[in-house]
Design a protein around this motif. Structure first.
Motif, mmCIF file in Angstrom:
data_model
loop_
_atom_site.group_PDB
_atom_site.id
_atom_site.type_symbol
_atom_site.label_atom_id
_atom_site.label_comp_id
_atom_site.label_asym_id
_atom_site.label_seq_id
_atom_site.Cartn_x
_atom_site.Cartn_y
_atom_site.Cartn_z
ATOM 1 N N ARG A 45 -57.734 -37.632 -60.024
ATOM 2 C CA ARG A 45 -58.807 -35.636 -59.469
ATOM 3 C C ARG A 45 -58.673 -35.591 -58.005
ATOM 4 N N SER A 46 -59.788 -37.320 -57.216
ATOM 5 C CA SER A 46 -59.345 -37.255 -56.052
ATOM 6 C C SER A 46 -57.609 -36.858 -55.211
ATOM 7 N N GLN A 47 -57.319 -37.782 -55.903
ATOM 8 C CA GLN A 47 -55.419 -37.422 -55.322
ATOM 9 C C GLN A 47 -54.709 -36.294 -55.238
ATOM 10 N N GLY A 48 -54.418 -35.330 -54.250
ATOM 11 C CA GLY A 48 -53.560 -33.917 -54.301
ATOM 12 C C GLY A 48 -54.373 -33.080 -54.804
ATOM 13 N N ASN A 49 -53.049 -32.160 -55.542
ATOM 14 C CA ASN A 49 -53.941 -31.366 -55.772
ATOM 15 C C ASN A 49 -54.498 -31.317 -57.191
ATOM 16 N N PRO A 50 -55.387 -30.420 -57.271
ATOM 17 C CA PRO A 50 -56.208 -30.476 -58.633
ATOM 18 C C PRO A 50 -55.749 -30.251 -59.690
ATOM 19 N N ASP A 51 -54.998 -29.027 -59.699
ATOM 20 C CA ASP A 51 -54.030 -28.022 -60.359
ATOM 21 C C ASP A 51 -52.732 -28.811 -61.204
ATOM 22 N N ARG A 52 -52.265 -29.900 -60.163
ATOM 23 C CA ARG A 52 -50.968 -30.107 -60.396
ATOM 24 C C ARG A 52 -50.804 -30.244 -62.226
ATOM 25 N N THR A 53 -49.497 -30.152 -62.417
ATOM 26 C CA THR A 53 -48.863 -30.541 -64.004
ATOM 27 C C THR A 53 -48.465 -31.884 -63.676
ATOM 28 N N GLU A 54 -48.614 -32.676 -64.532
ATOM 29 C CA GLU A 54 -48.580 -34.333 -64.377
ATOM 30 C C GLU A 54 -47.354 -34.790 -65.749
ATOM 31 N N TYR A 55 -46.805 -34.604 -66.189
ATOM 32 C CA TYR A 55 -45.920 -35.802 -67.525
ATOM 33 C C TYR A 55 -46.876 -36.842 -67.719
ATOM 34 N N VAL A 56 -47.237 -36.774 -69.072
ATOM 35 C CA VAL A 56 -47.667 -38.382 -69.155
ATOM 36 C C VAL A 56 -47.545 -38.905 -70.181
ATOM 37 N N TRP A 57 -46.722 -40.253 -70.158
ATOM 38 C CA TRP A 57 -46.684 -40.396 -71.447
ATOM 39 C C TRP A 57 -47.349 -41.744 -72.124
ATOM 40 N N LEU A 58 -47.614 -41.490 -73.736
ATOM 41 C CA LEU A 58 -48.870 -42.173 -74.121
ATOM 42 C C LEU A 58 -48.555 -42.822 -75.430
ATOM 43 N N ASP A 59 -48.222 -43.521 -75.492
ATOM 44 C CA ASP A 59 -47.500 -43.832 -77.292
ATOM 45 C C ASP A 59 -47.781 -43.137 -78.117
ATOM 46 N N GLU A 60 -50.206 -43.398 -78.664
ATOM 47 C CA GLU A 60 -49.877 -42.683 -79.587
ATOM 48 C C GLU A 60 -49.441 -41.504 -79.769
ATOM 49 N N PHE A 61 -49.465 -40.291 -78.670
ATOM 50 C CA PHE A 61 -48.873 -39.206 -78.751
ATOM 51 C C PHE A 61 -48.058 -39.240 -78.564
ATOM 52 N N CYS A 62 -46.922 -40.350 -77.803
ATOM 53 C CA CYS A 62 -45.179 -40.003 -78.017
ATOM 54 C C CYS A 62 -44.508 -40.294 -78.273
ATOM 55 N N LEU A 63 -44.991 -41.986 -79.101
ATOM 56 C CA LEU A 63 -43.527 -42.921 -80.698
ATOM 57 C C LEU A 63 -43.649 -41.596 -81.393
ATOM 58 N N SER A 64 -43.830 -41.047 -81.774
ATOM 59 C CA SER A 64 -43.479 -39.703 -82.868
ATOM 60 C C SER A 64 -43.200 -38.730 -82.313
ATOM 61 N N ASP A 65 -42.192 -38.036 -83.255
ATOM 62 C CA ASP A 65 -41.901 -36.514 -82.692
ATOM 63 C C ASP A 65 -42.687 -35.626 -83.256
ATOM 64 N N ASP A 66 -43.758 -35.348 -82.790
ATOM 65 C CA ASP A 66 -45.195 -33.955 -83.312
ATOM 66 C C ASP A 66 -44.433 -32.904 -83.803
ATOM 67 N N GLN A 67 -42.977 -32.701 -84.226
ATOM 68 C CA GLN A 67 -41.972 -31.172 -84.803
ATOM 69 C C GLN A 67 -42.397 -31.766 -86.217
ATOM 70 N N GLN A 68 -42.244 -33.328 -86.352
ATOM 71 C CA GLN A 68 -42.359 -34.053 -88.157
ATOM 72 C C GLN A 68 -43.910 -34.371 -89.067
ATOM 73 N N PRO A 69 -43.787 -33.929 -89.493
ATOM 74 C CA PRO A 69 -45.383 -34.258 -90.679
ATOM 75 C C PRO A 69 -46.254 -35.008 -90.193
ATOM 76 N N GLN A 70 -47.101 -34.957 -89.364
ATOM 77 C CA GLN A 70 -47.986 -36.118 -88.775
ATOM 78 C C GLN A 70 -48.984 -37.118 -90.340
#
Ligand code: ZN
Length: 429
Positions: A45-70
């Motif tokens: 929060r204290s670094q740079g513009n707080p409204d910026r967009t940042e892409y985060v890769w996190l295994d539990e969300f990103c290791l599987s395809d979220d278009q497939q049945p979850q």
């Protein structure tokens, strides 16, 4: 995941009953990961513009395809396949955030829970920028998270440094290979990667065993297709070694592994730890396979070298010590009388203070006497400590400073060192 679970627990999260074969349900794993994400956001929060967009890769969300049945089964199958490309995912990251829940941990020491996992290796080996996410307990007992960006090379150099201090020579070779590739050939690097992966697999109670080959895929010169990696860690590892046989001599791995205690496994047993001094000659000195539980040194280790910590300076015998009493007062026979005298005087004074505290009207004088007794006893301990040097361990004394009158000069510092016994080019006492 373990550290994220700790965050969730601290926040009062109660997971659902464990499903078969996993510790947490998919929904719970994602909720737990979200706690980590929130901590990361609070630190950024204290670094740079707080409204910026940042892409985060996190295994539990990103290791599987979220278009497939979850559901758990589909996600588990996709996740298992995708883990084979984890090294490539992290290699492509702009920065890699390293985190464990422990207070003030900088994640570079072998004790850090993050650094002990099998997948730490593909996560960190090719990271360009590393951001250490560290929690620190503030005075009001609140844990505050902070980010410390550094280059991947500097981070790995620190890990290499601590690996050497802990005699983890395979880990040392892995980092040496990534920060200074010319120094360690592929033959040694592949060997170190395989041995370290097997060791971590075993230390984790074979929890990640089926991922053994997948964790290394993408780190060796030739990689396997994801479709060729299955659910058997040993088979995947054997396939990777076969693909890389032009870069690696598999016989040297066989030379450092003990014979498997389990006859049902068509593979070698656990690797034999390299001893200090033979880490570069491992395959030679361990060429005769032995059970690793029988002897600490392989049969061809003739010299049995040892790594010694060398101090640059003499130290007064006045510091806390885990294995023995602190201060020279307790370690020197010639002042045994002073030790007994000071102890008895302290006991008598404490008794008198206790009587005073119990007597009406003398409470303050009793407490003051307690206080003065403690101070006097500490002064005696410190004074005795200044009379003697710490006589454990190894110290380097430069000849130009200490010269011929070594014994006389040392004797001035500590009476016990007036007479030394000569040994080789050095003195010992
Ligand atoms: Zn840590």
């Amino acid at each position: 995941m373990h550290s994220a679970v700790e965050l969730a627990r601290e926040a009062g999260f109660v997971p659902a009953p464990a499903p078969e074969g996993r510790e947490y349900t998919l929904a719970d794993r994602r909720t737990i990961s979200a706690y980590f994400l929130r901590l990361y956001c609070s630190a950024t929060r204290s670094q740079g513009n707080p409204d910026r967009t940042e892409y985060v890769w996190l295994d539990e969300f990103c290791l599987s395809d979220d278009q497939q049945p979850q559901n758990d089964e589909t996600v588990a199958a996709q996740r298992s396949t995708e883990l084979g490309r984890l090294a490539d995912i992290f290699r492509g990251a702009l920065q890699v955030v390293v985190f464990c829940h422990e207070d003030s941990c900088d994640h570079t020491k072998p004790e850090c829970i993050w650094g002990q996992r099998l997948f730490t290796i593909p996560e960190i080996l090719h990271a360009e920028t590393v951001v250490r996410l560290t929690r620190r307990r503030l005075e009001d007992n609140i844990m505050m998270a902070k980010l410390f960006p550094t280059t991947g090379r500097a981070f790995r150099l620190r890990m290499q440094h601590y690996a050497a201090l802990a005699n983890r020579w395979h880990l040392y070779a892995i980092f040496q290979h990534t920060v200074n590739a010319g120094a360690v050939p592929w033959q040694v690097a592949i060997h170190a990667l395989v041995v370290e992966a097997i060791r971590r697999d075993e230390a984790g109670n074979f929890h990640d065993h089926k991922f053994l080959g997948k964790a290394l895929n993408g780190l060796l010169p030739r990689r396997a297709r994801l479709s060729d990696l299955g659910n058997n860690g040993w088979n995947d590892l054997a396939w990777l070694l076969e693909l890389n046989q032009g870069f690696y001599n598999a016989a040297s791995l066989a030379a450092v592994c003990s014979i498997s205690a389990d006859n049902s496994v068509a593979w070698l047993g656990k690797p034999i730890d390299p001893a200090a001094g033979n880490e570069r000659l491992e395959p030679v000195v361990t060429a005769f396979p032995i059970s690793s539980d029988v002897a600490p040194n392989p049969p061809l280790t003739i010299i049995a070298g040892e790594t010694l910590g060398l101090r640059k300076h003499l130290k007064r015998d006045a510091r806390k010590h885990l294995k023995r009493d602190a201060f020279g007062l307790y370690n020197n026979e010639e002042i045994k009388g002073l030790k007994i005298l000071s102890w008895w005087v302290a006991v008598v004074l404490v008794l008198i203070s206790s009587i005073l505290v119990g007597s009406p009207g003398h409470l303050t004088s009793g407490i003051v006497l307690y206080y003065v007794t403690a101070i006097l006893y500490c002064i005696v301990e410190l004074l005795a400590g200044t009379m003697y040097l710490e006589r454990e361990g190894w110290v380097f004394l430069e000849d130009s400073l200490w010269g011929d009158k070594l014994e006389a000069k040392l004797g001035e510092q500590d009476n016990n060192l007036r007479s030394l016994t000569r040994w080789g080019m050095f003195h010992y006492y």
